[in-house]
Enzyme design. Sequence first.
Site, PDB file in Angstrom:
ATOM      1  N   ASN A 183      -4.773  -1.243  -5.616  1.00 55.16           N
ATOM      2  CA  ASN A 183      -4.610  -2.052  -4.401  1.00 55.16           C
ATOM      3  C   ASN A 183      -5.103  -3.475  -4.620  1.00 55.16           C
ATOM      4  OD1 ASN A 183      -3.618  -0.397  -1.969  1.00 55.16           O
ATOM      5  ND2 ASN A 183      -5.093   0.969  -2.949  1.00 55.16           N
TER       6      ASN A 183
ATOM      7  N   ASN B  57     -11.346  -2.931   5.410  1.00 51.49           N
ATOM      8  CA  ASN B  57     -11.318  -1.758   4.533  1.00 51.49           C
ATOM      9  C   ASN B  57      -9.988  -1.024   4.693  1.00 51.49           C
ATOM     10  OD1 ASN B  57     -12.459   0.304   2.795  1.00 51.49           O
ATOM     11  ND2 ASN B  57     -12.711   1.575   4.621  1.00 51.49           N
TER      12      ASN B  57
ATOM     13  N   HIS C 263      -8.550   2.890   4.545  1.00 51.24           N
ATOM     14  CA  HIS C 263      -8.996   4.282   4.506  1.00 51.24           C
ATOM     15  C   HIS C 263      -7.762   5.185   4.419  1.00 51.24           C
ATOM     16  CE1 HIS C 263     -11.744   7.605   5.128  1.00 51.24           C
ATOM     17  NE2 HIS C 263     -10.794   8.139   5.871  1.00 51.24           N
TER      18      HIS C 263
END
Length: 191
Positions: free
Chosen positions: A16, A104, A106
Amino acid sequence: MKPIKLALFASGTGSNAEIIIRYFANNPSVEVVFVLSNKEEAPIVSKANSLGVSVTVCTNKEVEDASFLVHLCDSKEIDYIILAGFLRKIPNTLIAVYTEKIINIHPSLLPKYGGAGMYGKYVHEAVLAAKEHETGISIHYVSEEFDSGRIIAQYSVPLLSNETIETIQEKVHQLEHEHFAPTIAREILDM
Ligand code: GRF
């Protein structure tokens, strides 16, 4: 106009993080300033180096030291911190300084399968055990409590009856690769 400055925190493969670096490489409005990794041997370290992004390798003790992280990000005028597979807890003081500036990703549809201990394969294992018909990703701001900051975007994918942890992981990774960078762009550039 000064570009918006990003720091990427990553502990692992960094697929990522790599996509984010490439995505913004030709965008003058956003600069990936450095990658922080708590593992010197993590693949993201060599990937970032080869893409010309500077890498800071830190110890786990340093990650627990909010003043180290605040000073590091302050000295480089970081606007947003992106957690792309960073497996250490972010100190609360850093979260307070960077309120709604730490993003973030998840690998589940929060609030399902979030919280302490829910990371990596443990998430997909729980999704499989619960016989869910879909799973997905959540891109969210980091708050003091694990996986409960404001959600920016969620994307889902259907699950078939013959899924395994590996196939679920693969589907989720694909969603991450497709959506993480453009979602960050929309959020920070007000697009
Ligand atoms: C991703 O699955 C993400 O959801 C989680 O950590 C993983 C990182 O994968 N937070 P990679 O290192 O970017 O391949």
